[in-house]
Design an enzyme around this catalytic site. Structure first.
Site, short mmCIF file in Angstrom:
data_model
loop_
_atom_site.label_atom_id
_atom_site.label_comp_id
_atom_site.label_asym_id
_atom_site.label_seq_id
_atom_site.Cartn_x
_atom_site.Cartn_y
_atom_site.Cartn_z
N LYS A 216 1.18 -1.40 0.10
CA LYS A 216 -0.15 0.22 0.02
C LYS A 216 0.68 1.31 -0.25
O LYS A 216 1.99 0.94 0.67
CB LYS A 216 -1.21 0.18 0.94
CG LYS A 216 -2.30 -1.37 0.99
CD LYS A 216 -2.82 -0.62 0.19
CE LYS A 216 -3.92 -1.96 0.14
NZ LYS A 216 -5.15 -0.88 1.34
N GLN A 276 -1.28 -12.66 10.15
CA GLN A 276 -1.93 -12.60 8.71
C GLN A 276 -0.43 -12.48 8.34
O GLN A 276 0.37 -12.22 9.21
CB GLN A 276 -3.16 -11.04 8.87
CG GLN A 276 -2.22 -10.14 9.04
CD GLN A 276 -2.53 -8.86 9.28
OE1 GLN A 276 -4.10 -9.13 10.06
NE2 GLN A 276 -2.89 -7.34 9.41
N ASP A 311 -3.06 -6.56 0.66
CA ASP A 311 -1.38 -6.63 1.17
C ASP A 311 -1.86 -8.05 2.16
O ASP A 311 -0.21 -8.91 2.10
CB ASP A 311 -0.82 -6.05 0.97
CG ASP A 311 -1.17 -4.44 2.29
OD1 ASP A 311 -3.17 -5.27 2.31
OD2 ASP A 311 -0.59 -3.97 2.88
N ASP A 347 -3.84 -8.17 17.45
CA ASP A 347 -5.05 -7.39 16.19
C ASP A 347 -6.26 -8.43 16.09
O ASP A 347 -6.02 -9.56 15.69
CB ASP A 347 -3.83 -7.36 14.85
CG ASP A 347 -4.54 -6.55 14.36
OD1 ASP A 347 -4.90 -5.15 14.00
OD2 ASP A 347 -4.96 -7.05 13.09
N ASN A 348 -7.16 -8.25 15.50
CA ASN A 348 -8.49 -8.31 15.26
C ASN A 348 -9.04 -9.68 15.93
O ASN A 348 -9.15 -11.20 15.37
CB ASN A 348 -8.94 -8.54 14.15
CG ASN A 348 -8.90 -7.14 13.18
OD1 ASN A 348 -9.52 -6.53 13.70
ND2 ASN A 348 -8.13 -7.33 12.81
N GLU A 376 -7.85 -6.50 20.89
CA GLU A 376 -8.76 -5.35 20.11
C GLU A 376 -9.71 -6.06 19.40
O GLU A 376 -9.85 -6.03 18.38
CB GLU A 376 -7.09 -5.14 18.82
CG GLU A 376 -7.83 -3.21 17.95
CD GLU A 376 -7.64 -4.01 16.38
OE1 GLU A 376 -7.92 -2.67 15.97
OE2 GLU A 376 -7.13 -4.88 15.80
N LYS A 486 0.41 4.28 9.25
CA LYS A 486 0.35 2.97 9.08
C LYS A 486 1.11 2.99 7.61
O LYS A 486 1.56 1.58 7.15
CB LYS A 486 -1.01 2.36 9.18
CG LYS A 486 -1.83 2.60 10.10
CD LYS A 486 -3.43 1.78 10.07
CE LYS A 486 -4.64 2.69 8.87
NZ LYS A 486 -5.81 1.70 9.01
N TYR A 487 1.12 4.09 6.70
CA TYR A 487 1.20 3.54 5.03
C TYR A 487 3.00 4.94 4.84
O TYR A 487 3.23 4.21 4.21
CB TYR A 487 0.63 3.80 4.38
CG TYR A 487 -1.11 3.38 4.51
CD1 TYR A 487 -0.91 1.80 4.62
CD2 TYR A 487 -2.19 4.45 4.80
CE1 TYR A 487 -2.63 1.42 4.68
CE2 TYR A 487 -3.56 3.62 5.70
CZ TYR A 487 -3.47 2.20 4.81
OH TYR A 487 -4.67 1.45 5.03
#
Length: 602
Positions: A216, A276, A311, A347-348, A376, A486-487
């Site tokens: 990204k 992930q 991504d 995360d998640n 989270e 984040k990017y």
């Protein structure tokens, strides 16, 4: 149902409504090391026998039970407590029996008081129970005799408590992207300043190699330009995966120095555990069976419409090789535990297998019992609470979206019903969430939210940039930051204008035990819709003006039954001002986003 055809006489003592227990004992209650487990139960028996009861407790796996007495509250209610001494699972159960000696003495005393003329039969019964002697000698002997006799003993089912260290309940988290601070060496330099601010946990987003496929660009652009660093959550590349450090951040030695510096200054390092993988993660080639594929054979990238994450790929928890996947993920956590990490922001977790989480948390804590898992999980209450029950130490909440008086009251009343198993962490912002309240409210909005987070919950957090009042969204109606970190890289420094208030609140929190608990929260009524007020125990009263644009006057109502005297002095710990408050109506006048944090009796 018992049957008279059985040889075992059914128990006559009833033990009911044992608390605390979660879902009939399926899950453990949460306890912090050093705190007592406070128990209540209803215990009774037919007739007039005098009962005794204890709580029996032990670390799970121990053969030796310890005991503590329960006391009668009245109307068949009993209460007691025990204090676990080590981390991990503890077992407890209530045991009750008839005290035959006290029962016999009580019968004799009542009949003597009633001047009944002939007690020959009763005295014969007493002599058979006690042995030769008289009432006074029997009375002296009763405690020792009763201690060895548990007539008609009955035990409740065995329950469990999950005992964690204090940081699982109380602490200040600060989130930063190490690549914006000069890598691990740059972060190491700022650790002493974070410690002075009162930060307890420094949370780092993923520190692993970042994939290049579908990387990204700025503002979540689907295509990256040369030099764009990509999202840290697109984990994995030719250099390695979840157990590897991104070379731009430093080496394993640099990371070890950061962990050691944190430990020296009382700041522990928390890592992100995101299950992930980027398309370039080594697992894609080594274990293709661990990933979801469409019927045409293509991999399915992650989505949460309208958000698309081209991504990254999610793992497949329904894989035929799920044992291999579970073990590999466990080994990732253990790897970082062996590098000195004892806190993980997950995360998640609500999009992953719940049985997996229950298993992996138990596996990790079997070797590292002081490990904290922070969920989270911005999701449905049933999933959020289940994650807490199966082992997560604490969790994000809906706090960032609760900004009006009515929203806050409803939200906090919900959390109040979860205190036996759920520990909230009130993050004021995250890299993903810039609420409209902050976008439009300016510095007063940031100040109000900070005071609320720091005084409502024992644990709260800040994502860097908050102290600089960063409030520009990428687009109208969006909660994404413009030029999101984040990017892309930023040049961060710890010098925002909100830091003095952060430091002051953290000093207050450490000095006031009432702010280190959540179960002592009592919401107070106000007349208007802009001032939100509450008590923490009998020691702290807080009133916050939720309106960031206008000063507001209101009345805070302290009801009878709080344990406070009719009138009492209060000291504003933020300003040093003194006031007189009372049971009933108390005037407050607050600047936009302003607050009182009042110490009662000072």
């Amino acid at each position: 149902m018992p049957s008279p055809s059985t040889r075992q006489l059914p128990a006559r003592i009833q033990i009911q409504e044992v608390r605390p227990q979660i879902d009939c004992g399926r899950y453990p209650v949460k306890v912090t090391q050093g705190d007592s487990v406070e128990l209540t139960a209803t215990i009774f028996k037919d007739g007039h026998d005098i009962l005794r009861a204890v709580v029996r407790y032990r670390p799970a796996g121990s053969r030796r039970w310890l005991e503590a007495p329960l006391e009668v509250l009245g109307n068949d209610g009993w209460a007691g407590s025990f204090e676990p001494t080590v981390l991990g699972r503890w077992q407890y159960a209530i045991e009750s029996w008839v005290d035959r000696y006290a029962t016999m003495l009580d019968e004799l005393d009542r009949k003597l008081a009633a001047r009944q003329p002939d007690l020959t039969g009763e005295l014969a019964e007493a002599e058979q129970l006690f042995g030769p002697g008289g009432i006074e000698s029997w009375r002296a002997a009763a405690p020792a005799l009763a201690a060895k006799d548990r007539h008609g003993k009955v035990s409740s089912g065995t329950l469990e408590a999950d005992v964690e260290r204090e940081r699982a309940r109380f602490g200040v988290w600060y989130e930063l992207f190490p690549r914006s601070w000069g890598g691990f060496k740059g972060v190491e330099q700022v650790v002493p300043e974070l410690a002075e601010l009162g930060v307890d946990v420094l949370y780092l987003p993923p520190i692993h190699p970042i994939g290049t496929t579908n990387r990204k660009g700025p503002n979540n652009a689907p295509t990256a330009e040369p030099g764009d660093p990509g999202s840290p959550w697109a984990i994995g590349g030719p250099e390695g995966g979840h157990d590897t450090i991104h070379s731009d951040l430093g080496t394993e030695k640099d990371f070890a120095r950061l962990v050691a510096a944190g430990r020296k200054h009382g700041v522990e390092i928390a890592l992100d555990f995101a299950i992930q993988c980027s398309p370039d993660h080594p697992w894609l080639e080594e274990h293709p069976e661990w990933f979801n594929r469409r019927p045409d054979g293509t991999l399915k990238y992650a989505e949460n419409p309208p958000k698309r994450y081209q991504d990254i790929y999610n793992v497949n928890f329904d894989s035929e090789d799920w044992p291999g996947l579970w073990n590999a993920l466990r080994d990732v956590v253990l790897h970082w535990c062996r590098h000195g990490v004892r806190a993980f922001r997950v995360d998640n977790p609500h999009t992953k297998s719940v049985p997996f989480w229950e298993w992996v948390i138990a596996e990790v804590r079997a070797e590292f019992p002081d490990t904290i898992f922070f969920a989270e999980a911005f999701t449905r209450p049933a999933m959020m609470t289940t994650l807490a029950k199966i082992g997560f130490s604490q969790s994000y909440t809906y706090f960032t979206w609760k900004n009006t008086k009515a929203e806050l009251r409803e939200f906090l009343e919900l959390l109040a019903g979860w205190t036996d198993f759920y520990r909230p962490n009130l993050f004021v912002n995250t890299p993903d969430i810039l609420h409209e309240y902050l976008q439009l409210g300016g510095p007063p909005a940031f100040e109000a939210r900070l005071v609320l987070a720091a005084t409502l919950s024992p644990s709260y957090g800040i994502y860097s940039g908050y102290e600089h009042f960063e409030n520009v969204a990428v687009a109208a109606g969006s909660e994404e930051y413009l030029d999101s970190e984040k990017y892309e890289l930023k040049e961060r420094t710890l010098d925002g204008p909100l830091l003095p208030l952060v430091r002051q609140l953290n000093e207050i929190r450490r000095a006031e035990p009432a702010l280190q608990r959540f179960d002592n929260l009592r919401l107070l009524d106000t007349h208007g819709e802009h001032v939100f007020a509450y008590l923490k125990g009998e020691e702290i009263a807080v009133a916050v003006n939720l309106d960031p644009s206008l000063p507001r006057e209101d009345v805070v109502i302290v009801p009878p039954g709080t344990g406070l005297p009719d009138e009492f002095p209060v000291l504003d710990l933020l300003t040093g001002a003194h006031y007189r408050w009372r049971i009933g109506r108390n005037y407050v006048g607050l600047a936009p986003g302003g607050a009182h944090v009042l110490k009662v009796g000072a």
